[in-house]
Design a protein around this motif. Structure first.
Motif, short mmCIF file in Angstrom:
data_model
loop_
_atom_site.label_atom_id
_atom_site.label_comp_id
_atom_site.label_asym_id
_atom_site.label_seq_id
_atom_site.Cartn_x
_atom_site.Cartn_y
_atom_site.Cartn_z
N VAL A 70 -1.04 -5.31 -1.24
CA VAL A 70 -0.85 -5.95 0.00
C VAL A 70 -0.56 -4.92 1.10
CG1 VAL A 70 0.67 -7.38 1.31
CG2 VAL A 70 0.23 -8.08 -1.18
N GLY A 71 -1.24 -4.91 2.22
CA GLY A 71 -1.31 -4.13 3.37
C GLY A 71 -2.49 -3.58 4.06
N GLU A 72 -2.26 -3.32 5.29
CA GLU A 72 -3.38 -2.93 6.07
C GLU A 72 -3.93 -1.49 5.87
OE1 GLU A 72 -2.11 -4.05 9.69
OE2 GLU A 72 -2.47 -5.98 9.41
N ARG A 73 -3.39 -0.86 5.11
CA ARG A 73 -3.89 0.67 4.84
C ARG A 73 -4.91 0.62 3.66
NH1 ARG A 73 1.46 4.40 4.39
NH2 ARG A 73 2.12 2.54 3.98
N ALA A 74 -5.76 1.45 3.55
CA ALA A 74 -6.84 1.53 2.62
C ALA A 74 -6.28 1.94 1.13
CB ALA A 74 -8.18 2.27 3.00
N THR A 104 0.76 -1.19 -0.04
CA THR A 104 0.10 0.01 0.00
C THR A 104 0.82 1.36 0.09
OG1 THR A 104 -0.12 -0.51 2.18
CG2 THR A 104 -1.99 -0.87 1.06
N ARG A 137 -5.90 -6.94 2.30
CA ARG A 137 -5.79 -6.04 3.41
C ARG A 137 -5.16 -6.89 4.53
NH1 ARG A 137 -9.87 -1.26 4.08
NH2 ARG A 137 -8.11 -0.49 5.34
N THR A 138 -3.98 -7.30 4.55
CA THR A 138 -3.11 -8.13 5.37
C THR A 138 -1.97 -7.98 5.21
OG1 THR A 138 -2.68 -10.50 5.86
CG2 THR A 138 -3.02 -9.91 3.54
N ARG A 139 -0.84 -8.29 6.28
CA ARG A 139 0.57 -8.26 6.19
C ARG A 139 1.04 -9.67 6.17
NH1 ARG A 139 2.16 -3.54 10.21
NH2 ARG A 139 1.22 -1.73 9.21
N ASP A 140 0.04 -10.60 6.31
CA ASP A 140 0.40 -12.02 6.16
C ASP A 140 0.85 -12.49 4.95
OD1 ASP A 140 0.65 -14.79 6.56
OD2 ASP A 140 -1.14 -14.94 7.82
N GLU A 185 -0.71 -15.67 3.60
CA GLU A 185 -1.97 -15.70 2.93
C GLU A 185 -1.88 -14.84 1.68
OE1 GLU A 185 -5.05 -12.68 5.02
OE2 GLU A 185 -4.32 -13.69 6.76
#
Ligand code: AOF
Ligand code: ZN
Length: 343
Positions: A226-230, A198, A248-251, A254
């Protein structure tokens, strides 16, 4: 008995067919096939055009028609013994009356392998391993992915000689020249997915499409963020030019599973330093495509964020595969050596 000179020559032609620019780089391998009659004359040829279309062997059999009877099939990949999107080629070859099969690479796909043995069992003469290295080079990422159940991951970066991917003020357009940038588009055209964090979307707002002369061109890889931010709704990566998957992950497990589920065989990591560091730290990187611009900045972000190494013995050492000048820049292809494979 091994392959004859005429068969080896036919294998070279089958390899050239497999590499046809029309053969797409999707979930399936690139495969070519040439049929020779008992006098060594070519009676049929063909290559595979992508998932869901007939396999190379079937294309060549159709081309040969009745002349396939008693012929030798020269094919770059061991004929499949399974019914997937299409039927087993072992059966098609037998039904057409092919009496001998010469193949290059053994099929690394556990679902389709065993074709050589299956054909021997019905009395067909089978020789494997002819120009196997050349054939393997054609489908390196695919073979890795089907054998391991996850995509081959290549990290691409463009940096200055002093390893920076941007200047102190955040500007980064353009580090490398137009030839290197066009080269990146050619690489994107070969992969199933282009992956960014992101942070890169927010900082650079990239399109991540394959473009030629500025125009979106040809089949497009899946774009993955990939990432948690929108991701802002107006981001270019969300435009209609190609499909986009926002995870929406950092894993990373996944992420890799999501790519594997979509049959992505080769994924290109295009940024940024934080995402690349996470893949390095997780031991998931397989190759690096590096563009070095002969420029110095002296300040600005490094290509790779801290990835868990703190002393020189912990450096991730790569094996150089190729070095080429591209325009005014230098391109380095390197592989991450794997202990098990090297042993
Ligand atoms: C191809 N093209 O020419 C040959 C293949 O289920 P499918 O039809 O998509 O089958 C894919 C598998 O078949 C592939 O992974 C490989 O193991 C085998 N051989 N595949 O796409 C070909 N000969
Ligand atoms: Zn097949």
């Amino acid at each position: 008995m091994g392959a004859s000179a005429a068969e080896t020559d036919a294998m070279r032609r089958a390899l050239a067919l497999a590499a046809d620019p029309v053969a797409p780089h999707g979930p399936n391998p690139r495969v070519g096939c040439v049929l020779l009659d008992p006098d060594g004359r070519t009676v049929g040829a063909g290559f595979h055009r992508g998932a869901g279309t007939p396999h190379a062997e079937v294309v060549a059999l159709d081309d040969a028609g009745e002349r396939a009877r008693g012929a030798t099939a020269v094919v770059t990949l061991e004929p499949c013994a399974h019914t997937g999107r299409t039927g087993p080629c072992t059966e098609a070859l037998r039904a057409a009356g092919v009496s001998r099969v010469v193949f290059a690479q053994s099929d690394p796909n556990p679902e389709a392998a065993g074709g050589g043995e299956a054909m021997r069992a019905v009395g067909i003469d089978v020789v494997g391993g002819v120009l196997a290295e050349e054939a393997a080079a054609l489908n390196e990422a695919w073979a890795f992915a089907v054998a391991r159940g996850r995509p081959f991951l290549t990290w691409k970066a463009a940096a200055t000689l002093d390893g920076r991917v941007g200047a102190a003020d955040g500007t980064s357009r353009w580090i490398t020249g137009p030839e290197a940038r066009a080269d990146v588009h050619a690489l994107r055209a070969e992969v199933g997915a282009v992956v960014v964090g992101t942070g890169t979307v927010l900082a650079d707002d990239p399109h991540l499409t394959v473009r030629r002369d500025g125009q979106v061109s040809g089949p497009q890889p899946l774009r993955v963020v990939v990432g948690e931010r929108a991701v802002p709704s107006g981001a270019r990566v969300l435009d209609a030019a190609a499909e986009t998957l926002v995870l929406r992950t950092r894993d990373l497990d996944e992420v890799v599973s999501a790519l594997a589920a979509r049959e992505v065989r080769h994924a290109l990591l295009e940024g940024g330093p934080t995402l690349a560091a996470a893949f390095v730290a997780a031991g998931l990187l397989d190759a690096v495509r590096w563009y070095v611009a002969p420029a110095l900045l002296g300040a600005g972000p490094a290509a790779l964020a801290p990835a868990g190494m703190s002393t020189i013995s912990e450096a991730l050492r790569l094996r150089v595969h190729d070095v080429t000048r591209v325009g005014t820049d230098i391109r380095i292809d390197a592989r991450v050596p794997r202990a098990a494979e090297e042993a």
